[in-house]
Design a protein around this motif. Structure first.
Motif, PDB file in Angstrom:
ATOM      1  N   THR A 264      20.019  79.388-112.137  1.00 52.88           N
ATOM      2  CA  THR A 264      18.764  79.234-111.406  1.00 52.88           C
ATOM      3  C   THR A 264      19.068  78.841-109.973  1.00 52.88           C
ATOM      4  OG1 THR A 264      17.601  78.534-113.408  1.00 52.88           O
ATOM      5  CG2 THR A 264      16.572  77.992-111.298  1.00 52.88           C
TER       6      THR A 264
ATOM      7  N   ASP B 142       8.966  84.012-101.779  1.00 52.35           N
ATOM      8  CA  ASP B 142       8.197  84.458-102.951  1.00 52.35           C
ATOM      9  C   ASP B 142       7.756  85.913-102.785  1.00 52.35           C
ATOM     10  OD1 ASP B 142       7.820  81.613-104.199  1.00 52.35           O
ATOM     11  OD2 ASP B 142       7.169  81.438-102.114  1.00 52.35           O
TER      12      ASP B 142
ATOM     13  N   THR C 298      11.174  83.720-113.096  1.00 57.51           N
ATOM     14  CA  THR C 298      10.815  82.491-112.393  1.00 57.51           C
ATOM     15  C   THR C 298      11.044  81.314-113.322  1.00 57.51           C
ATOM     16  OG1 THR C 298       9.130  83.615-111.066  1.00 57.51           O
ATOM     17  CG2 THR C 298       8.962  81.217-111.252  1.00 57.51           C
TER      18      THR C 298
ATOM     19  N   PHE D 263       9.848  77.799-113.441  1.00 62.76           N
ATOM     20  CA  PHE D 263       8.808  77.036-112.750  1.00 62.76           C
ATOM     21  C   PHE D 263       9.301  75.656-112.337  1.00 62.76           C
ATOM     22  CE2 PHE D 263       6.418  80.202-115.183  1.00 62.76           C
ATOM     23  CZ  PHE D 263       5.637  80.727-114.161  1.00 62.76           C
ATOM     24  N   GLY D 264       9.063  75.354-111.072  1.00 63.34           N
ATOM     25  CA  GLY D 264       9.462  74.069-110.508  1.00 63.34           C
ATOM     26  C   GLY D 264      10.917  74.024-110.085  1.00 63.34           C
TER      27      GLY D 264
ATOM     28  N   TYR E 106      14.519  80.709-109.226  1.00 67.15           N
ATOM     29  CA  TYR E 106      14.575  82.029-109.818  1.00 67.15           C
ATOM     30  C   TYR E 106      15.947  82.263-110.433  1.00 67.15           C
ATOM     31  CZ  TYR E 106      10.629  82.457-106.645  1.00 67.15           C
ATOM     32  OH  TYR E 106       9.442  82.232-105.984  1.00 67.15           O
TER      33      TYR E 106
END
Length: 224
Positions: free
Chosen positions: A170, A193, A214, A216-217, A220
């Protein structure tokens, strides 16, 4: 350059942190092996520095785990253990370098930079990158999926190359801003994004499985 330091001695960690930052580099610090493991798995680093006597997961084991996941990840063991058998254990665990405490900070930086250069040289020799049926020929600067040519802009290509070189990891918007855009890029904008969405439409639309995800938080990840 981005560095991860895993060191449970707070005063030494603070000394190295300030020194690396004063050289203009980015550094994350973990104070035990478990935290170090989580950071090493969550984002790419140019060099990882490990103490050996760490809480939860010792440096030898953490080095093995890191190398099992990313064999080309440079790891330097920084420790007070100075016997030949300790060094044999360290290199046996996959370490690329071994520096004994106490040390001069200048020598530490020289070794870090040498490891980072070696790693970049290795990446430069990889002519073809692959994730599932997605393929990038870095020499021809050509991208295809399932044998079909994909046309990308220069920025889309740079973003995809960065994601492919870090496949399975990530990467945050800050990581992307530093590596694909210039260091002073305003991460409060949504440009990253937008480009991620451009890539999704080109490399994932109409194909299975989906490769660009994705987290989240966090950011990617590209994985097959």
């Amino acid at each position: 350059m981005r560095v991860l330091l895993v060191e449970d001695e707070v005063s030494l960690a603070s000394f190295i942190l300030k020194g690396v930052q004063s050289e203009g580099h980015t550094i994350d610090v973990a104070y035990d092996g478990l935290m170090g493991q989580r950071l090493a798995d969550s984002k790419p680093y140019d060099v990882i520095i490990l103490d050996i006597n760490l809480p939860h997961i010792n440096g030898f084991e953490l080095c093995r785990q890191i190398k099992d996941r990313s064999p080309q990840q440079p790891v330097l063991l920084l420790t007070a253990l100075d016997s030949l058998s300790d060094k044999e254990s360290g290199f046996g665990a996959g370490a690329d370098d071994y520096l004994v405490k106490p040390f001069e900070f200048r020598e530490l930086m020289l070794r870090i930079k040498a490891l980072a250069r070696r790693n970049n040289t290795f990446f430069g020799t990889q002519k073809v990158l692959r994730v599932a049926d997605l393929e990038m020929d870095t020499q021809a600067q050509a991208v295809s999926r399932a044998g079909c040519r994909i046309e990308l802009t220069a920025r889309e290509y740079a973003l995809l190359e960065y994601l492919m070189r870090n496949q399975g990891r990530t990467v945050s918007r800050v990581d992307i801003a530093e590596r694909v855009w210039d260091l002073h890029f305003d991460t409060n904008t949504n440009v990253i994004d937008v480009y991620i969405n451009y890539l999704r439409k080109k490399i994932d639309k109409g194909y299975e499985p989906k490769l660009l995800h994705t987290v989240f938080g966090m950011g990617y990840v590209l994985r097959g």
